[in-house]
Each structure stands twice: as structure tokens, then as C-alpha cells.
Scaffold this motif. Structure first.
Motif, short mmCIF file in Angstrom:
data_model
loop_
_atom_site.label_atom_id
_atom_site.label_comp_id
_atom_site.label_asym_id
_atom_site.label_seq_id
_atom_site.Cartn_x
_atom_site.Cartn_y
_atom_site.Cartn_z
N LEU A 31 0.82 -1.21 0.00
CA LEU A 31 0.00 0.00 0.00
C LEU A 31 0.86 1.26 0.00
CD1 LEU A 31 -2.65 -0.88 2.74
CD2 LEU A 31 -2.81 -1.26 0.27
N ARG A 32 0.40 2.23 -0.74
CA ARG A 32 0.97 3.58 -0.72
C ARG A 32 -0.22 4.52 -0.78
NH1 ARG A 32 3.99 1.26 -4.96
NH2 ARG A 32 6.05 0.64 -4.24
N PHE A 33 -0.38 5.33 0.26
CA PHE A 33 -1.51 6.25 0.26
C PHE A 33 -1.15 7.50 1.05
CE2 PHE A 33 -2.12 3.41 3.85
CZ PHE A 33 -2.53 4.24 4.88
N GLN A 34 -1.92 8.53 0.78
CA GLN A 34 -1.73 9.79 1.48
C GLN A 34 -2.92 9.98 2.42
OE1 GLN A 34 -0.54 13.01 -0.98
NE2 GLN A 34 -1.29 14.57 0.43
N ILE A 35 -2.63 10.37 3.64
CA ILE A 35 -3.71 10.63 4.59
C ILE A 35 -4.46 11.86 4.10
CG2 ILE A 35 -4.25 11.23 6.98
CD1 ILE A 35 -1.65 9.78 7.78
N PRO A 36 -5.80 11.78 3.99
CA PRO A 36 -6.59 12.90 3.47
C PRO A 36 -6.29 14.22 4.19
CG PRO A 36 -7.97 10.97 3.72
CD PRO A 36 -6.64 10.65 4.36
N SER A 37 -6.25 15.28 3.42
CA SER A 37 -6.04 16.65 3.91
C SER A 37 -4.69 16.86 4.59
CB SER A 37 -7.16 17.04 4.88
OG SER A 37 -8.41 16.91 4.26
N THR A 38 -3.71 16.01 4.28
CA THR A 38 -2.35 16.18 4.83
C THR A 38 -1.34 15.90 3.73
OG1 THR A 38 -1.88 13.89 5.47
CG2 THR A 38 -3.17 15.21 7.04
N GLN A 39 -0.08 16.11 4.06
CA GLN A 39 1.00 15.74 3.14
C GLN A 39 1.63 14.41 3.57
OE1 GLN A 39 1.82 17.46 0.31
NE2 GLN A 39 -0.05 18.58 0.83
N ASN A 40 1.05 13.78 4.59
CA ASN A 40 1.61 12.54 5.13
C ASN A 40 1.33 11.36 4.22
OD1 ASN A 40 2.58 13.77 7.52
ND2 ASN A 40 0.53 13.69 8.40
N ARG A 41 2.40 10.74 3.74
CA ARG A 41 2.29 9.55 2.89
C ARG A 41 2.66 8.32 3.72
NH1 ARG A 41 1.30 10.03 -2.14
NH2 ARG A 41 2.30 8.09 -2.73
N ILE A 42 1.92 7.24 3.49
CA ILE A 42 2.14 5.99 4.21
C ILE A 42 2.48 4.91 3.19
CG2 ILE A 42 1.08 4.24 5.70
CD1 ILE A 42 1.18 6.92 7.10
N GLU A 43 3.49 4.11 3.49
CA GLU A 43 3.83 2.93 2.68
C GLU A 43 3.97 1.75 3.62
OE1 GLU A 43 7.03 3.29 -0.11
OE2 GLU A 43 6.49 5.36 -0.60
N CYS A 44 3.26 0.66 3.31
CA CYS A 44 3.34 -0.52 4.17
C CYS A 44 2.71 -1.72 3.44
CB CYS A 44 2.64 -0.29 5.50
SG CYS A 44 0.86 -0.06 5.35
N LEU A 45 2.84 -2.86 4.06
CA LEU A 45 2.18 -4.07 3.58
C LEU A 45 0.90 -4.27 4.38
CD1 LEU A 45 5.19 -6.54 3.30
CD2 LEU A 45 4.11 -5.23 1.46
N ALA A 46 -0.10 -4.86 3.73
CA ALA A 46 -1.36 -5.16 4.41
C ALA A 46 -1.90 -6.49 3.89
CB ALA A 46 -2.38 -4.06 4.17
N ARG A 47 -2.64 -7.17 4.75
CA ARG A 47 -3.29 -8.43 4.37
C ARG A 47 -4.79 -8.16 4.23
NH1 ARG A 47 -1.75 -11.71 8.23
NH2 ARG A 47 -0.17 -12.70 6.95
#
Length: 86
Positions: A31-47
Motif C-alpha cells: 500500500l501507498r496512500f496519502q492521509i486525506p487533507s495532509t501531506q503525510n504519505r504511508i507505505e506498508c504491507l497489508a493483508r
């Protein structure tokens, strides 16, 4: 291949999103996503824990749990969730 999905919402333990194809439970996603209304990007694995067809034709609601979310990214998500609850 990367897929564009409609973001539904995160929690500190996982994320809910909408996809236009079935994703089997147990699948591991990068997963790669940006938290809504922020500049914070998250990258991680998910099941994927569930994938259910919804009433809209060809759209699936997908629930997943994070596998390797860093403490820093978890804190960002928790702050976002706290602010959304206000």
C-alpha cells in the motif's frame, strides 16, 4: 501492478477501501496512500481480511490489516483519526 482505489478510511490497525476487482482474502498488498487533507504519505504491507461486493455495479469494499506499519506512520494515522473524531 498498481491500482487506483477509492479511499474509504483508515484505522490504526488497517484500512478500508473500494476497488473495481475482487481481491482474495489473505492476499498481501503493498500500500501507498496519502492521509486525506495532509501531506503525510504511508507505505506498508497489508493483508486483505475481507472483500465484499457492494450495491454499486463492479465495486468491492476491501478491508485490510497493516502488517508492517512503522511506529511513526501509526502515530500519524492515530493523529488523523483523533482529529476526524472532533
Amino acid at each position: 501492478p498498481p491500482a487506483e482505489v477509492l479511499f474509504a478510511g483508515p484505522s490504526a490497525g488497517g484500512i478500508l477501501f473500494y476497488a473495481n476487482e475482487i481481491i482474495a482474502a489473505g492476499s498481501i498488498l503493498e500500500l501507498r496512500f496519502q492521509i486525506p487533507s495532509t501531506q503525510n504519505r504511508i507505505e506498508c504491507l497489508a493483508r486483505v481480511v475481507r472483500c465484499e461486493k457492494i450495491e454499486v455495479e463492479g465495486i468491492y469494499e476491501v478491508g485490510s490489516c497493516f502488517l508492517d506499519l512503522s511506529a511513526k506512520d501509526r502515530a500519524k494515522l492515530e493523529r488523523f483519526i483523533e482529529n476526524e473524531a472532533k
